[in-house]
Design a protein around this motif. Structure first.
Motif, PDB file in Angstrom:
ATOM      1  N   ASP A 151      90.380 111.967 126.677  1.00 24.62           N
ATOM      2  CA  ASP A 151      91.379 112.500 125.508  1.00 24.62           C
ATOM      3  C   ASP A 151      90.311 112.155 124.340  1.00 24.62           C
ATOM      4  OD1 ASP A 151      94.453 112.086 126.396  1.00 24.62           O
ATOM      5  OD2 ASP A 151      94.513 110.593 126.068  1.00 24.62           O
ATOM      6  N   GLY A 152      88.297 111.992 124.792  1.00 24.44           N
ATOM      7  CA  GLY A 152      88.094 111.611 124.019  1.00 24.44           C
ATOM      8  C   GLY A 152      87.187 110.672 123.880  1.00 24.44           C
ATOM      9  N   PRO A 153      85.699 110.025 123.694  1.00 25.58           N
ATOM     10  CA  PRO A 153      85.519 111.034 123.086  1.00 25.58           C
ATOM     11  C   PRO A 153      84.727 111.737 124.805  1.00 25.58           C
ATOM     12  CG  PRO A 153      83.641 109.159 122.994  1.00 25.58           C
ATOM     13  CD  PRO A 153      85.484 108.813 123.450  1.00 25.58           C
ATOM     14  N   SER A 154      83.965 113.049 124.104  1.00 24.49           N
ATOM     15  CA  SER A 154      83.451 113.885 125.122  1.00 24.49           C
ATOM     16  C   SER A 154      81.565 112.905 124.775  1.00 24.49           C
ATOM     17  CB  SER A 154      83.896 115.298 124.616  1.00 24.49           C
ATOM     18  OG  SER A 154      83.477 115.438 123.627  1.00 24.49           O
ATOM     19  N   SER A 155      81.041 113.959 126.551  1.00 20.12           N
ATOM     20  CA  SER A 155      80.203 113.827 126.262  1.00 20.12           C
ATOM     21  C   SER A 155      78.787 114.729 124.899  1.00 20.12           C
ATOM     22  CB  SER A 155      78.869 114.220 127.474  1.00 20.12           C
ATOM     23  OG  SER A 155      79.494 115.439 127.758  1.00 20.12           O
ATOM     24  N   ALA A 156      79.401 115.820 124.833  1.00 25.71           N
ATOM     25  CA  ALA A 156      79.295 116.120 123.405  1.00 25.71           C
ATOM     26  C   ALA A 156      79.173 115.485 122.169  1.00 25.71           C
ATOM     27  CB  ALA A 156      79.350 117.670 123.361  1.00 25.71           C
ATOM     28  N   ASP A 157      80.297 114.631 122.237  1.00 31.26           N
ATOM     29  CA  ASP A 157      80.944 113.947 121.357  1.00 31.26           C
ATOM     30  C   ASP A 157      79.984 112.606 120.739  1.00 31.26           C
ATOM     31  OD1 ASP A 157      82.512 115.478 120.027  1.00 31.26           O
ATOM     32  OD2 ASP A 157      84.072 114.083 121.019  1.00 31.26           O
ATOM     33  N   LEU A 158      79.463 112.545 122.242  1.00 33.14           N
ATOM     34  CA  LEU A 158      78.172 110.635 121.652  1.00 33.14           C
ATOM     35  C   LEU A 158      77.159 111.301 121.971  1.00 33.14           C
ATOM     36  CD1 LEU A 158      80.025 109.226 124.788  1.00 33.14           C
ATOM     37  CD2 LEU A 158      80.423 108.309 121.957  1.00 33.14           C
ATOM     38  N   ALA A 159      76.624 112.268 122.298  1.00 33.60           N
ATOM     39  CA  ALA A 159      75.535 112.996 122.019  1.00 33.60           C
ATOM     40  C   ALA A 159      75.260 113.521 120.240  1.00 33.60           C
ATOM     41  CB  ALA A 159      75.286 113.896 122.905  1.00 33.60           C
ATOM     42  N   LYS A 160      76.051 113.946 119.749  1.00 34.29           N
ATOM     43  CA  LYS A 160      76.264 113.842 118.463  1.00 34.29           C
ATOM     44  C   LYS A 160      76.054 112.850 117.497  1.00 34.29           C
ATOM     45  CE  LYS A 160      77.794 118.090 118.450  1.00 34.29           C
ATOM     46  NZ  LYS A 160      79.622 119.533 118.980  1.00 34.29           N
ATOM     47  N   THR A 161      76.635 111.634 118.395  1.00 32.33           N
ATOM     48  CA  THR A 161      76.885 110.999 117.116  1.00 32.33           C
ATOM     49  C   THR A 161      75.852 110.041 117.578  1.00 32.33           C
ATOM     50  OG1 THR A 161      79.043 110.451 118.144  1.00 32.33           O
ATOM     51  CG2 THR A 161      77.507 108.090 117.246  1.00 32.33           C
ATOM     52  N   ALA A 162      74.671 109.943 118.554  1.00 35.51           N
ATOM     53  CA  ALA A 162      73.550 109.118 119.512  1.00 35.51           C
ATOM     54  C   ALA A 162      72.794 110.227 118.359  1.00 35.51           C
ATOM     55  CB  ALA A 162      72.757 109.618 120.783  1.00 35.51           C
ATOM     56  N   ILE A 163      72.116 111.392 117.178  1.00 33.41           N
ATOM     57  CA  ILE A 163      71.548 111.728 116.964  1.00 33.41           C
ATOM     58  C   ILE A 163      71.659 111.532 115.627  1.00 33.41           C
ATOM     59  CG2 ILE A 163      70.972 113.686 115.597  1.00 33.41           C
ATOM     60  CD1 ILE A 163      70.328 113.939 118.478  1.00 33.41           C
ATOM     61  N   ALA A 164      73.527 111.367 115.389  1.00 31.27           N
ATOM     62  CA  ALA A 164      74.103 110.957 113.799  1.00 31.27           C
ATOM     63  C   ALA A 164      73.242 109.643 113.804  1.00 31.27           C
ATOM     64  CB  ALA A 164      75.168 110.914 113.428  1.00 31.27           C
ATOM     65  N   GLU A 165      73.109 108.734 114.516  1.00 33.67           N
ATOM     66  CA  GLU A 165      72.679 106.927 114.188  1.00 33.67           C
ATOM     67  C   GLU A 165      71.370 107.387 114.655  1.00 33.67           C
ATOM     68  OE1 GLU A 165      75.499 104.948 117.047  1.00 33.67           O
ATOM     69  OE2 GLU A 165      77.050 105.671 116.141  1.00 33.67           O
ATOM     70  N   GLY A 166      70.517 107.937 114.993  1.00 32.42           N
ATOM     71  CA  GLY A 166      68.823 107.702 114.650  1.00 32.42           C
ATOM     72  C   GLY A 166      68.068 107.258 116.108  1.00 32.42           C
ATOM     73  N   PHE A 167      69.540 107.613 117.506  1.00 28.60           N
ATOM     74  CA  PHE A 167      68.502 107.354 118.712  1.00 28.60           C
ATOM     75  C   PHE A 167      67.678 108.650 119.140  1.00 28.60           C
ATOM     76  CE2 PHE A 167      72.622 105.050 119.487  1.00 28.60           C
ATOM     77  CZ  PHE A 167      72.730 104.051 119.913  1.00 28.60           C
ATOM     78  N   ARG A 168      66.551 108.001 119.971  1.00 31.70           N
ATOM     79  CA  ARG A 168      65.423 109.590 120.542  1.00 31.70           C
ATOM     80  C   ARG A 168      65.657 109.096 121.391  1.00 31.70           C
ATOM     81  NH1 ARG A 168      61.565 110.123 116.215  1.00 31.70           N
ATOM     82  NH2 ARG A 168      60.966 111.674 117.271  1.00 31.70           N
ATOM     83  N   VAL A 169      66.545 108.308 121.775  1.00 29.60           N
ATOM     84  CA  VAL A 169      67.051 108.404 123.751  1.00 29.60           C
ATOM     85  C   VAL A 169      68.287 108.795 124.089  1.00 29.60           C
ATOM     86  CG1 VAL A 169      66.516 107.509 126.287  1.00 29.60           C
ATOM     87  CG2 VAL A 169      64.384 107.557 124.210  1.00 29.60           C
ATOM     88  N   VAL A 170      68.736 110.133 124.571  1.00 31.48           N
ATOM     89  CA  VAL A 170      70.187 109.607 125.068  1.00 31.48           C
ATOM     90  C   VAL A 170      70.044 110.237 127.349  1.00 31.48           C
ATOM     91  CG1 VAL A 170      72.057 111.440 125.145  1.00 31.48           C
ATOM     92  CG2 VAL A 170      70.966 110.587 123.070  1.00 31.48           C
ATOM     93  N   LEU A 171      70.427 109.410 127.353  1.00 32.59           N
ATOM     94  CA  LEU A 171      70.743 109.100 128.686  1.00 32.59           C
ATOM     95  C   LEU A 171      72.323 109.511 129.233  1.00 32.59           C
ATOM     96  CD1 LEU A 171      69.195 106.311 129.364  1.00 32.59           C
ATOM     97  CD2 LEU A 171      68.032 107.987 128.989  1.00 32.59           C
ATOM     98  N   VAL A 172      72.249 110.142 130.200  1.00 36.97           N
ATOM     99  CA  VAL A 172      73.576 111.255 130.203  1.00 36.97           C
ATOM    100  C   VAL A 172      73.856 110.470 132.500  1.00 36.97           C
ATOM    101  CG1 VAL A 172      75.666 112.337 130.663  1.00 36.97           C
ATOM    102  CG2 VAL A 172      74.013 112.685 128.927  1.00 36.97           C
ATOM    103  N   ALA A 173      75.019 109.578 132.379  1.00 38.75           N
ATOM    104  CA  ALA A 173      75.480 109.190 133.671  1.00 38.75           C
ATOM    105  C   ALA A 173      76.532 110.104 134.479  1.00 38.75           C
ATOM    106  CB  ALA A 173      75.342 107.950 134.112  1.00 38.75           C
ATOM    107  N   GLY A 174      76.236 110.998 134.773  1.00 40.80           N
ATOM    108  CA  GLY A 174      77.287 112.491 134.988  1.00 40.80           C
ATOM    109  C   GLY A 174      76.901 112.859 136.007  1.00 40.80           C
ATOM    110  N   GLY A 175      77.722 113.949 136.099  1.00 37.41           N
ATOM    111  CA  GLY A 175      77.136 115.793 137.397  1.00 37.41           C
ATOM    112  C   GLY A 175      76.866 116.858 135.812  1.00 37.41           C
ATOM    113  N   ASP A 176      77.360 117.620 136.593  1.00 38.11           N
ATOM    114  CA  ASP A 176      77.156 118.623 135.128  1.00 38.11           C
ATOM    115  C   ASP A 176      78.217 118.919 134.155  1.00 38.11           C
ATOM    116  OD1 ASP A 176      74.791 119.490 137.086  1.00 38.11           O
ATOM    117  OD2 ASP A 176      75.680 121.457 137.674  1.00 38.11           O
ATOM    118  N   GLY A 177      79.280 119.010 134.289  1.00 34.91           N
ATOM    119  CA  GLY A 177      80.205 118.659 133.543  1.00 34.91           C
ATOM    120  C   GLY A 177      80.096 117.594 132.232  1.00 34.91           C
ATOM    121  N   THR A 178      79.823 116.754 132.980  1.00 34.04           N
ATOM    122  CA  THR A 178      79.026 116.092 131.775  1.00 34.04           C
ATOM    123  C   THR A 178      77.680 115.930 131.164  1.00 34.04           C
ATOM    124  OG1 THR A 178      80.109 113.881 133.215  1.00 34.04           O
ATOM    125  CG2 THR A 178      78.745 113.225 130.928  1.00 34.04           C
TER     126      THR A 178
END
Length: 283
Positions: A50-77
């Motif tokens: 029901d959310g958040p999606s990986s896209a939502d979290l990546a956008k949040t990371a940018i907004a919060e000033g993270f310079r590194v975003v790591l993703v644990a998952g498959g292609d769909g994530t």
């Protein structure tokens, strides 16, 4: 990490429902331990149905000033997060925990999560090209013609959706050829084709390969397609025509289907572009 050094903030996006094709129990915790020891301050956040999606979290990371975003998952994530990071200063790190990890494989990232974490720990950043067609991003291939059915059938079969995959195979086996006009960086050719594959090679320097498949036997066509899916590029056993360029325009008087990494992207005419170095990635 040296004493007195500041840890680098990294947002770790985890899909708890992802498959574990190459992962073992405890691998995620070991990846976090390894990356923490390498100087990353890990902020772990999970996706949900029901959310958040990986896209939502990546956008949040940018907004919060993270310079590194790591993703644990498959292609769909990985794919939605990577798209959110395009043309930003944030660097993507992939921990392959999914069932299907074509993006990681295409980027040259190890498919074992702990080995992939070691790559991230080395902090070697590459700039990867991506393709764009009809407003959709593709990391692997854009297909025109019967490849939209063949690629779709393969993806459906991977997910166990055999009935839908069979319907795609039937459409593929009975498809006819189409007259198309292909313009690559301003130079136009006309062909009668069963399909066209536009292939993104992530470190190829801003150009896309265009493999043109004329009328021929389906077995020969399957062989050519399998080679491209396996290696990421048209190889020694080339189709009769391979072009290369930054901007590819394809038109036809017929409504020929188009896909981007297996997702329907519309019908002809379309324009595909290479977005050079659009994604920063640890690889």
């Amino acid at each position: 990490m040296q004493v007195g050094e500041m840890a680098e903030r990294a947002l770790l996006i985890v899909n708890p429902a992802a498959g574990k094709r190459h992962a073992e129990d405890g691998d995620l915790a070991e990846c976090v331990r390894l990356l923490t020891a390498a100087g990353f301050d890990i902020d772990l956040r999970e996706t949900g149905t029901d959310g958040p999606s990986s896209a939502d979290l990546a956008k949040t990371a940018i907004a919060e000033g993270f310079r590194v975003v790591l993703v644990a998952g498959g292609d769909g994530t990985v794919a939605p997060a990577a798209i959110a990071l395009l043309e930003t200063e944030a660097t993507l790190g992939i921990l392959p925990f999914g069932s299907y990890m074509n993006i990681a494989n295409g980027l040259g990232i190890p498919l074992e999560p702990i080995e992939a974490a070691r790559v991230i720990a080395e902090r070697k950043v590459k700039r990867s090209d991506v393709g764009e067609v009809a407003g959709k991003v593709f990391f692997e291939t854009c297909g025109v013609g019967i490849d939209a059915d063949a690629f779709g059938a393969a993806r459906l079969a991977e997910r166990g959706q055999w009935r839908s995959a069979f319907r795609r195979v039937v459409r593929w086996a009975t498809a006819k050829s189409h007259r198309v006009e292909i313009t690559v960086d301003g130079k136009t050719e006309r062909h009668r084709v069963l399909q066209i594959l536009i292939v993104n090679s992530p470190y190829y320097g801003g150009e896309l390969d265009v493999a043109i498949f004329p009328r021929q036997g389906r077995l020969q066509l399957l062989g050519w397609m399998a080679q491209i899916w396996r290696t990421g590029r048209p190889g020694i056993e080339k189709p009769p025509r391979v072009l290369r360029g930054k901007v590819i325009e394809i038109a036809s008087s017929e409504p020929v289907p188009v896909h981007a990494d297996g997702q329907i992207a519309g019908r002809l005419p379309v324009t595909a572009r290479c977005c050079e170095g659009a994604l920063r990635v640890f690889a």
